[in-house]
Design a protein around this motif. Structure first.
Motif, short mmCIF file in Angstrom:
data_model
loop_
_atom_site.label_atom_id
_atom_site.label_comp_id
_atom_site.label_asym_id
_atom_site.label_seq_id
_atom_site.Cartn_x
_atom_site.Cartn_y
_atom_site.Cartn_z
N TYR A 15 0.90 -1.17 0.00
CA TYR A 15 0.00 0.00 0.00
C TYR A 15 0.93 1.21 0.00
O TYR A 15 1.45 1.57 1.05
CB TYR A 15 -0.86 0.04 1.26
CG TYR A 15 -1.88 -1.07 1.37
CD1 TYR A 15 -3.04 -1.07 0.60
CD2 TYR A 15 -1.69 -2.11 2.29
CE1 TYR A 15 -3.98 -2.09 0.73
CE2 TYR A 15 -2.63 -3.12 2.42
CZ TYR A 15 -3.77 -3.10 1.64
OH TYR A 15 -4.70 -4.10 1.78
N VAL A 18 3.96 1.06 2.31
CA VAL A 18 3.74 0.05 3.36
C VAL A 18 3.70 -1.34 2.72
O VAL A 18 2.96 -1.58 1.77
CB VAL A 18 2.39 0.29 4.09
CG1 VAL A 18 2.16 -0.79 5.13
CG2 VAL A 18 2.36 1.67 4.71
N ALA A 20 2.40 -4.63 3.41
CA ALA A 20 1.52 -5.36 4.32
C ALA A 20 1.80 -6.86 4.26
O ALA A 20 1.72 -7.56 5.27
CB ALA A 20 0.07 -5.07 3.98
N LYS A 44 -2.88 -10.15 8.52
CA LYS A 44 -3.96 -11.15 8.42
C LYS A 44 -5.11 -10.67 7.52
O LYS A 44 -5.52 -11.37 6.60
CB LYS A 44 -4.52 -11.48 9.82
CG LYS A 44 -3.47 -11.96 10.80
CD LYS A 44 -4.05 -12.24 12.15
CE LYS A 44 -4.62 -11.04 12.88
NZ LYS A 44 -3.62 -10.02 13.26
N THR A 46 -5.14 -8.30 5.36
CA THR A 46 -4.68 -8.09 3.98
C THR A 46 -4.63 -9.42 3.24
O THR A 46 -5.07 -9.53 2.09
CB THR A 46 -3.29 -7.42 3.98
OG1 THR A 46 -3.37 -6.23 4.75
CG2 THR A 46 -2.82 -7.09 2.58
N1 LIG Z 1 -5.58 0.17 2.95
C1 LIG Z 1 -4.39 0.27 3.54
N2 LIG Z 1 -3.58 1.33 3.30
C2 LIG Z 1 -2.37 1.44 3.88
N3 LIG Z 1 -1.86 0.55 4.75
C3 LIG Z 1 -2.62 -0.51 5.05
C4 LIG Z 1 -3.91 -0.71 4.47
N4 LIG Z 1 -4.43 -1.88 4.95
C5 LIG Z 1 -3.50 -2.37 5.79
N5 LIG Z 1 -2.42 -1.56 5.86
C6 LIG Z 1 -1.21 -1.78 6.65
O1 LIG Z 1 -0.74 -3.08 6.38
C7 LIG Z 1 -0.26 -3.72 7.56
C8 LIG Z 1 -1.05 -5.01 7.79
O2 LIG Z 1 -2.38 -4.69 8.16
P1 LIG Z 1 -3.52 -5.76 8.36
O3 LIG Z 1 -4.77 -5.02 8.65
O4 LIG Z 1 -3.52 -6.71 7.22
O5 LIG Z 1 -3.01 -6.52 9.67
P2 LIG Z 1 -3.80 -7.47 10.66
O6 LIG Z 1 -2.87 -8.58 10.98
O7 LIG Z 1 -5.11 -7.83 10.09
O8 LIG Z 1 -3.97 -6.53 11.93
P3 LIG Z 1 -5.13 -6.47 13.06
O9 LIG Z 1 -4.98 -7.72 13.87
O10 LIG Z 1 -4.73 -5.27 13.82
O11 LIG Z 1 -6.44 -6.35 12.37
C9 LIG Z 1 -0.42 -2.69 8.67
O12 LIG Z 1 0.81 -2.03 8.83
C10 LIG Z 1 -1.47 -1.76 8.14
O13 LIG Z 1 -1.32 -0.48 8.68
#
Ligand SMILES: Nc1ncnc2c1ncn2[C@@H]1O[C@H](COP(=O)(O)OP(=O)(O)OP(=O)(O)O)[C@@H](O)[C@H]1O
Length: 254
Positions: A15, A18, A20, A44, A46
């Motif tokens: 992103y 970033v 992910a 997760k 993502t």
């Molecule tokens: N649309 C987006 N734009 C920019 N960065 C994003 C976006 N979606 C996710 N990220 C970033 O990607 C990384 C992974 O995020 P993700 O939501 O997939 O993690 P997660 O394991 O599901 O976290 P959580 O348990 O907090 O929900 C993080 O650093 C998040 O800030």
């Protein structure tokens, strides 16, 4: 070991600046509950978005039944048998539970000259009641807008909907968050019933006791990569926590 239905190979997702996902791997198998765990920001959601058509990976491969698949939208993924229950409950609050079950897949009566007729509400209601019964979903009433049911009942309908339509994989993102003990158990029972139908259930959860009680396998993501996998009833809470925090690494980056 059961057959792999859905697999992610070396997926990346950027992103902007970033990263992910940084070469993530994942496997979901028929007739198993796979828990996908990891600390906040591990990637997760993502990964689930990429595997359910809501986002496109930047690079890497997705295999469905062993063949490379491209999900350009959630609709495409759904057509191929992949359903998702989101944390934020995509139900239509003003519609009753049966209408929610058939949302976007309504049954119509036969119209004149092969045209679609009126909605067949009675048939949808009949099938919905049958499905709710089969899945053990008990509702106070099937005649009221779903917005007036309890959070747990709404969640059960959302889970039932994905389960009724999924033929291969169901992703459940924190399906029991915000539920009381009884409702939580009910949703976990539904998850087990779906698994027993041969569907691959993927459970995203931060609740480790729940993961240990319901998952057949656990895959751990950390900083956008899979770092460990665990199978079977001997999996220990300490090992899951160690993998999530980086103290235990089984898999090196590809
Ligand atoms: N649309 C987006 N734009 C920019 N960065 C994003 C976006 N979606 C996710 N990220 C970033 O990607 C990384 C992974 O995020 P993700 O939501 O997939 O993690 P997660 O394991 O599901 O976290 P959580 O348990 O907090 O929900 C993080 O650093 C998040 O800030």
């Amino acid at each position: 070991m059961s057959e792999i239905l859905l697999e992610a190979v070396d997926l990346t997702k950027h992103y902007g600046s970033v990263e992910a996902l940084r070469g993530a791997a994942f496997q979901a198998r028929a007739g198993e509950v796979t828990a996908l765990i990891g600390d906040n920001g591990a990637g997760k959601s993502t990964l689930v978005k990429c595997l359910s058509g809501a986002e496109q990976p930047t690079s890497g491969k997705i295999l469905l039944d062993g063949a490379e698949a491209h999900f350009d939208s959630p609709t495409t993924a759904r057509r191929l048998g992949i359903e998702t229950v989101y944390q934020d409950l995509a139900v239509a609050p003003e519609l009753d539970p049966a209408a929610n079950l058939f949302l976007g897949r309504e049954i119509h009566r036969k119209g004149i000259l092969g045209k679609l007729g009126m909605l067949d509400k009675a048939e949808m209601r009949r099938q919905a009641v049958e499905e709710f019964q089969r899945l053990g979903v008990t509702l106070q009433s099937t005649d009221v807008p779903i917005g007036s049911l309890s959070g747990g009942q709404r969640q059960s309908v959302a889970v039932a909907r994905s389960v009724v339509w999924a033929s291969k994989v169901v992703f459940m993102d924190e399906p029991t968050a915000a539920l009381g003990v009884v409702q939580r158990e009910r949703v976990l029972d539904v998850i087990k019933k779906v698994r027993d139908k041969g569907i691959a259930v993927v459970l995203i959860s931060h609740n480790m006791p729940e993961v240990l009680s319901v998952a057949d396998r656990v895959e751990v993501l950390r900083l956008g990569k899979r770092v460990a996998r665990f199978t079977g009833p001997d999996t220990k809470l300490e090992d899951l926590v160690a993998a999530m925090t980086g103290a235990l690494v089984q898999e090196e980056a590809a």
